[in-house]
Write an enzyme that holds these catalytic residues in place. Structure first.
Site, mmCIF file in Angstrom:
data_model
loop_
_atom_site.group_PDB
_atom_site.id
_atom_site.type_symbol
_atom_site.label_atom_id
_atom_site.label_comp_id
_atom_site.label_asym_id
_atom_site.label_seq_id
_atom_site.Cartn_x
_atom_site.Cartn_y
_atom_site.Cartn_z
ATOM 1 N N ASN A 7 0.881 -1.161 0.000
ATOM 2 C CA ASN A 7 0.000 0.000 0.000
ATOM 3 C C ASN A 7 0.925 1.219 0.000
ATOM 4 O O ASN A 7 1.513 1.565 1.013
ATOM 5 C CB ASN A 7 -0.883 -0.039 1.258
ATOM 6 C CG ASN A 7 -1.833 1.144 1.322
ATOM 7 O OD1 ASN A 7 -1.787 2.046 0.479
ATOM 8 N ND2 ASN A 7 -2.678 1.148 2.330
ATOM 9 N N ARG A 99 -2.680 -2.237 -3.263
ATOM 10 C CA ARG A 99 -3.910 -1.499 -3.022
ATOM 11 C C ARG A 99 -3.867 -0.288 -3.950
ATOM 12 O O ARG A 99 -2.902 0.474 -3.940
ATOM 13 C CB ARG A 99 -3.970 -1.042 -1.573
ATOM 14 C CG ARG A 99 -5.171 -0.165 -1.339
ATOM 15 C CD ARG A 99 -5.124 0.544 -0.010
ATOM 16 N NE ARG A 99 -6.314 1.371 0.099
ATOM 17 C CZ ARG A 99 -6.321 2.576 0.666
ATOM 18 N NH1 ARG A 99 -5.220 3.092 1.161
ATOM 19 N NH2 ARG A 99 -7.439 3.254 0.750
ATOM 20 N N HIS A 189 -13.330 2.340 0.502
ATOM 21 C CA HIS A 189 -13.280 1.249 1.499
ATOM 22 C C HIS A 189 -13.875 -0.038 0.933
ATOM 23 O O HIS A 189 -14.311 -0.919 1.691
ATOM 24 C CB HIS A 189 -14.107 1.597 2.776
ATOM 25 C CG HIS A 189 -13.489 2.639 3.652
ATOM 26 N ND1 HIS A 189 -14.255 3.503 4.399
ATOM 27 C CD2 HIS A 189 -12.209 2.950 3.921
ATOM 28 C CE1 HIS A 189 -13.478 4.302 5.102
ATOM 29 N NE2 HIS A 189 -12.221 3.989 4.824
ATOM 30 N N ARG A 250 -13.049 14.318 9.070
ATOM 31 C CA ARG A 250 -13.862 14.744 7.927
ATOM 32 C C ARG A 250 -15.298 15.005 8.358
ATOM 33 O O ARG A 250 -15.843 14.274 9.190
ATOM 34 C CB ARG A 250 -13.879 13.680 6.831
ATOM 35 C CG ARG A 250 -12.556 13.449 6.158
ATOM 36 C CD ARG A 250 -12.738 12.558 4.918
ATOM 37 N NE ARG A 250 -11.465 12.091 4.432
ATOM 38 C CZ ARG A 250 -11.108 10.804 4.346
ATOM 39 N NH1 ARG A 250 -11.956 9.864 4.714
ATOM 40 N NH2 ARG A 250 -9.934 10.477 3.879
ATOM 41 N N GLU A 395 -8.096 -6.095 4.965
ATOM 42 C CA GLU A 395 -7.989 -5.714 3.557
ATOM 43 C C GLU A 395 -6.785 -6.358 2.875
ATOM 44 O O GLU A 395 -6.850 -6.753 1.721
ATOM 45 C CB GLU A 395 -7.913 -4.183 3.453
ATOM 46 C CG GLU A 395 -9.232 -3.530 3.830
ATOM 47 C CD GLU A 395 -9.092 -2.100 4.289
ATOM 48 O OE1 GLU A 395 -8.708 -1.903 5.455
ATOM 49 O OE2 GLU A 395 -9.362 -1.193 3.503
#
Ligand code: ADP
Length: 427
Positions: A7, A99, A189, A250, A395
């Site tokens: 990643n 990823r 996601h 956020r 993941e």
């Protein structure tokens, strides 16, 4: 196969080395050999690794770029110092899984990286200007370190949501904006939502067609997905990860008109307002304290601070509002699945989100909820009509498995798979 999962960020490289193949996938016998990250690439980089045997190591070394970082990492993996007996030479690494943040409308599935796929990822740079370029750098670095023949696979954060229908992914803005600039909701996601959905199928022994769930990924970034017949039919994040739930920093949903208003009132550019909505808002913005839910809950318990309470209330209220909306959109669901750092570890937040969902048939089992921390399990009573589960996300495991499946030509619509036992994999 020994799969290196990467990643690649702007100055960081997260990695895991996972042994898996089609048999291991179906039997849940994947093995994680090591995991870690290299941070502050571009200067004195800090590498932290942890192996299956529990050995933790930390190194500081100057690494100018991602290629140097990857070369350094591979060198360490093959060295005796790593203690990874399975990998003695660079040739023992069979594939690399990446990823990739944005696959736009080009990638509804993971893909073996060819020049054409690489071009597709480049075409999506406009959609994820901060992320896709770093992912591409990671892919090119791997080509350089391992040579062009080593199979590499891209697993996209957006792919799982490509099944969302037009009525849910289009914004009600002039249609030509979608045609000209691809302005629409993509969702993110996806790897996490897909992993927990597939895992739910295994736990409940249901077919894909029988899988109707709302998955809530609550970490630093937060998103919900409505999953009907095992496919994503709506999600809370939009064109960018800013839309939807309240997150650590956020805002999630706001009236778009406030962007201009804040810009005028605060003397900021619209770019700066966007940054404010991404990095200074959410739990941090409301509480004025932190985005860390652990600290917020402690503060609430010890001092009952009003703004802290408000931050948590707004966070949970928004999540509940999305659950209600998705239940309506998908004509009901069988379960809510919690995942991500908050979803997996915070019974208090789960309880607050689930309270007042009794009308929908959800009856939380308080003791199960309190005991299920960082673990997999059902947290509702047996008689609950709408169940809730906690399923820790993984993941990287899904990326490793997709890497194998794509290379073997079996990446299409994978079957539900067993997860390895915690002790086999979690390090
Ligand atoms: P990321 O989205 O960066 O992968 P994580 O999924 O690791 O992040 O989630 C990070 C969040 O999880 C942080 O807000 C942290 O406060 C929260 N978290 C981690 N452990 C706990 C816990 N025991 N209780 C409450 N929140 C937790």
């Amino acid at each position: 196969m020994n799969v290196l999962v990467l990643n690649s960020g702007s100055s960081s490289l997260k990695f895991q080395l996972i042994v898996t193949d089609l048999d291991s996938i179906s039997q849940g016998k994947d093995v994680r050999l090591c995991r870690g990250q290299i941070e502050r690439i571009g200067g004195e980089a800090i590498t932290a690794v942890q192996t299956r045997q529990g050995l933790r190591q930390k190194f500081t070394v100057s690494l100018p770029d991602i290629s140097a970082a990857l070369e350094y990492l591979v060198h360490w993996i093959v060295s005796d110092a790593s203690g990874i007996a399975e990998i003695q030479a660079i040739g023992d690494i069979d594939a690399v899984g990446h990823r990739v943040v944005h696959g736009g409308e080009l990638f509804a599935e993971s893909a073996v990286i060819t020049d054409e796929v690489l071009k597709g990822i480049e075409e999506c740079i406009d959609l994820a200007p901060l992320h896709n370029p770093n992912n591409i750098k990671g892919i090119l670095a791997a080509r350089q370190v391992f040579g062009p023949k080593l199979p590499q696979v891209a697993v996209f954060d957006t792919s799982f949501h490509q099944s969302i229908p037009e009525q849910a992914f289009l914004y009600a803005v002039p249609y030509h904006l979608y045609r000209r600039h691809h302005i629409r909701r993509y969702g993110f996601h996806g790897t996490s939502h897909r992993y927990v959905t597939e895992r739910y199928r295994v736990l409940r022994a249901v077919s894909k067609e029988q899988t109707h769930v709302i998955t809530l990924h609550l970490g630093n970034g937060c998103s919900a997905a409505a999953v009907r017949e095992g496919r994503s039919v709506d999600t809370s994040m939009g064109m960018t990860p800013l839309e939807g739930l309240v997150m650590g920093t956020r805002s999630g949903d706001v009236d778009p008109a406030v962007v201009n208003l804040i810009a005028i009132k605060e003397g900021l550019s619209t770019h700066e307002v966007e940054a404010l909505l991404n990095t200074q808002s959410g739990l941090l913005g409301i509480s004025g304290l932190t985005n860390d839910v652990r600290v917020l809950l402690e503060e609430l318990r010890d001092h009952d601070d009003r703004r802290v309470r408000l931050a948590i209330e707004i966070f949970c209220y928004r999540a509940r509002k999305y659950i209600g909306a998705f239940l309506a959109c998908m004509g009901g669901a069988d379960a809510i699945v919690f995942t991500g750092g908050i979803g997996e570890n915070s019974p208090a937040i789960r309880a607050r989100i689930c309270e007042a969902l009794e009308w929908a048939g959800l009856k939380l089992d308080d003791s199960r909820n309190d005991q299920t921390v960082g673990l997999e399990g059902q947290i509702t009573t047996e008689s609950s009509r709408l169940h809730a589960f906690v399923i820790p996300t993984d993941e990287e495991l899904l990326i490793a498995r997709d890497t194998v499946r794509c290379i073997k030509g079996e990446c299409h619509d994978s079957q539900a798979e067993r997860s390895p036992k915690a002790e086999e994999l979690r390090i």
